[in-house]
Design a protein around this motif. Structure first.
Motif: not given
Length: 552
Positions: A126-128, A160-164, A167-171
Motif C-alpha cells: 500500500s502507498p502508506e 524509494l517508491l514503486p512507480k504505481r 502514478r496513483q498520487y499526483q505529488l
C-alpha cells in the motif's frame, strides 16, 4: 618436469559471473565442478553461513531455473555464455525474519532483494506502507537524520517508491521526499541492521511476500489459476487475485507431491480428502514447482525440530553479536550523544563567545562614541563656557550701556528740561526783547521825532537867528574881519558857541541813540544765533533719545 607438463596437469576452467542484488563477482570454475562447489565458493566469498535460503538462478528459454547442487554445472541446461551469468538470490523465505535470519549479511541480502521486489511491483504494498518502508531504507543508507546535512533534494537520486504509487498520487518529488523525511526523522538512533530488520518485519506481513507464482490449469485446455509456493505451504489463487488464496495446503497437511509430465498431484495427509491435480504449461515448470516445494517443506520441518549444533552455535554467536552490537551501538549512541552535547556546548560557547565579542565590540564602539561624545561635549562645554563668558561680558557691556543709556537718558531728560527751561527763558527774554525792542523803537521814534523837532526847531532858530542877524547886523561880517576884539563880536561868538554846543548835544544824543540801536541789533542777532543753537541742540537730543530708545 617441463613447463608443458605442468600446463597439461592444470585443470581446465570456465568463467562464471555471479550477480547479487548490489554487486557482481567473477570466478574461475573447474570443468568438473558441481553446482554445490560453485555455490559454496560464492557463499565463502560473501561470508555467508545461512546458505539454505539462497540459490543460483538463471534464465533459459524464458523460464527462471535454479542451478542443481548435486549435478555438474556444465551438464545442466545453462546459457552458452562466456562468462556464464548466475543470479545469487534468496530461493526460500523465512516465516519469521527476526528469529531465523541470524547473520547480518543474510538479512542485508534479504533486505535488498525484498526492496527490489517491492519497487519492481512483484510484491504489492500500500502507498502508506511504501512510505514507511522507504523511510527505513533511507535510515539504513544515510544513518540518523541531520537537517543541516540532509538538505532538501538529498533523496532525488534514490529509487524509494514503486512507480504505481507515484502514478496513483499526483505529488511532486519534493512532496514525496517531505513525507518520507517526516518518518525518517523519527528513526533517529536506529542502526543500519536494525533498520533493515524493521523493513523486513513490515514486509513479511504483506500478502505477496515470499510467494513464487506459477500459472496452472485444472484441465489441459485452460490456464485460469495461479499456484503459489511459500514458507507456509501451497496456495491456489484466481488469475486476477494474488492476495487472497482460494484454497491453501499447509506443509503439515500435505502427504505427497508428485508430477507426471505436465500434471502435478498434491495428496493431502488426510487420505479421505480430495487429491488436487493441476496442469502446467511445461515439464520444467513442474520440476521447478516440485523443487521449491521440497525445499520449503524441509525448512518448514526443520523449524519445528530441535536446532542442530551448527544452528545453535550460529544462534549463540548471533545473540552474542547482537548483544555486542547493542552494547557497541549504545556506546556509540552515548558517545554520539556526548559528542552532540559537546558540539552543542561548543556551539553555545562559540555563540556566547561571538555574542560576548559582539557585545565587547559594541561596548568598545559605545565607549569610542562616548569618548567622542565626551570630547564633543567638552568642546561644547568649552564653547558654551566661552559663549557664557562672552554673553556675560556682553551682558556686562549691555548693563554698562544700559546704565550709560539710563544716565544719558537722565542727562538727556535733564538737558532737555534745562533746554526747555532755557527755551522758556529765551522765549521770555525774546518776549522781553521784543517788548524792549518795541519800547526802544518807540523811544527811538520819539527820539527821532524829538530830534527831528529839535533840528526843525534848530533850523528855525538858525533861520530866525540869521534873519535877526541880517536885520540887526548887516555889516557884521566885515566888521569881524577888522575888529576881532570887539565885544559884539564876543557876544556873537558866545551865541554861536551856545548854538554849537546845542548842536554837539544833539549829535551826541543821536550818536548814543544810534549806538544803542546797533547794540540792540547786535544783541538781537546774538540772541537769534543762540536760539538757533538751542533749537539744533534740542533737535539733536530728540534724535539721540529716539535712537537710545530703539537700542534699548
Amino acid at each position: 618436469m617441463s613447463i608443458r607438463g605442468l600446463k597439461k596437469k592444470q585443470p581446465k576452467t570456465f568463467k562464471v559471473k555471479i550477480i547479487t542484488v548490489d554487486a557482481e563477482m567473477e570466478f574461475s570454475c573447474e570443468m568438473k565442478w558441481k553446482g554445490k562447489d560453485l555455490f559454496d565458493l560464492v557463499c565463502r566469498a560473501l561470508g555467508l553461513r545461512e546458505t539454505w535460503f539462497f540459490g543460483l538462478q538463471y534464465t533459459i528459454k524464458g523460464v527462471c531455473t535454479w542451478l542443481k547442487m548435486d549435478k555438474k554445472v556444465l551438464d545442466q541446461e545453462i546459457p552458452k555464455e562466456d562468462p556464464i551469468s548466475f543470479n545469487f538470490l534468496a530461493k526460500f523465505y523465512p516465516e519469521k525474519v527476526e528469529e531465523e535470519l541470524l547473520q547480518e549479511i543474510t538479512q542485508h541480502l534479504f533486505f535488498l532483494q525484498v526492496k527490489k521486489q517491492i519497487l519492481d511491483e512483484e510484491i504489492y504494498c500500500s502507498p502508506e506502507a511504501t512510505v514507511l518502508l522507504a523511510s527505513y531504507a533511507v535510515q539504513a543508507k544515510y544513518g540518523d537524520y541531520d537537517p543541516n546535512f540532509h538538505e532538501p533534494g538529498f533523496l532525488s537520486h534514490d529509487e524509494l517508491l514503486p512507480k504505481r504509487v507515484l502514478r496513483q498520487y499526483q505529488l511532486t518529488a519534493e512532496m514525496w521526499e517531505e513525507k518520507i523525511t517526516a518518518w525518517y526523522a523519527e528513526h533517529r538512533g536506529i542502526a543500519r541492521d536494525e533498520a533493515e530488520m524493521n523493513y523486513l518485519k513490515i514486509a513479511q506481513d504483506l500478502e505477496m511476500y515470499g510467494v513464487n507464482y506459477f500459472p496452472i490449469a485444472q484441465n489441459k485446455n485452460h490456464t485460469d489459476l495461479l499456484l503459489g509456493v511459500d514458507a507456509k505451504g501451497i496456495h491456489i489463487y484466481s488469475i486476477n487475485n494474488r492476495f487472497s488464496p482460494n484454497k491453501s495446503f499447509e506443509w503439515s497437511a500435505i502427504r505427497n507431491i508428485s508430477y507426471s509430465e505436465k500434471e502435478l498431484t498434491i495428496k493431502p495427509l488426510d487420505k479421505k480428502a480430495e487429491v488436487f491435480k493441476f496442469f502446467s504449461s511445461q515439464l520444467k515448470v513442474n520440476k521447478l514447482i516440485l523443487q521449491l516445494c521440497i525445499g520449503n517443506h524441509d525448512l518448514f520441518m526443520r523449524r519445528r525440530k530441535v536446532d542442530s549444533i551448527e544452528i545453535q552455535q550460529m544462534k549463540a554467536q548471533a545473540r552474542e553479536e547482537k548483544a555486542r552490537k547493542k552494547m557497541e551501538n549504545q556506546r556509540l549512541a552515548r558517545e554520539k550523544q556526548l559528542r552532540e552535547e559537546a558540539e552543542r556546548a561548543k556551539e553555545e560557547l562559540e555563540r556566547r563567545l561571538f555574542q560576548l565579542e559582539d557585545e565587547a565590540r559594541q561596548a568598545n564602539e559605545a565607549l569610542l562614541r562616548s569618548q567622542e561624545a565626551a570630547e564633543l561635549l567638552a568642546e561644547k562645554a568649552q564653547i558654551a563656557e566661552e559663549e557664557a563668558k562672552l554673553l556675560a561680558q556682553n551682558a556686562a557691556e549691555a548693563e554698562q550701556e544700559r546704565q550709560r543709556l539710563e544716565i544719558t537718558a537722565l542727562k538727556t531728560k535733564e538737558e532737555k528740561r534745562l533746554m526747555e527751561q532755557k527755551m522758556r527763558e529765551a522765549e521770555l527774554i525774546a518776549v522781553k526783547l521784543v517788548k524792549e525792542s518795541d519800547r526802544r523803537a518807540k523811544e527811538a521814534e520819539h527820539l527821532k521825532q524829538d530830534l527831528h523837532e529839535a533840528r526843525e526847531a534848530e533850523r528855525k532858530a538858525k533861520q530866525k537867528l540869521l534873519d535877526i542877524t541880517r536885520l540887526n547886523y548887516p555889516h557884521m561880517v566885515k566888521y569881524s574881519q577888522y575888529s576881532p576884539t570887539d565885544t559884539r563880536d564876543t557876544n556873537f561868538d558866545k551865541g554861536s558857541i551856545k548854538l554849537d554846543l546845542k548842536d554837539i548835544d544833539l549829535k551826541r544824543l543821536s550818536f548814543e541813540i544810534e549806538k544803542e540801536r546797533l547794540d540792540y541789533l547786535e544783541k538781537s542777532r546774538k540772541f537769534e544765533d543762540r536760539l538757533k543753537e538751542l533749537k539744533s541742540e534740542i533737535h539733536a537730543l530728540k534724535i539721540e533719545e529716539k535712537q537710545s530708545g530703539l537700542y534699548s
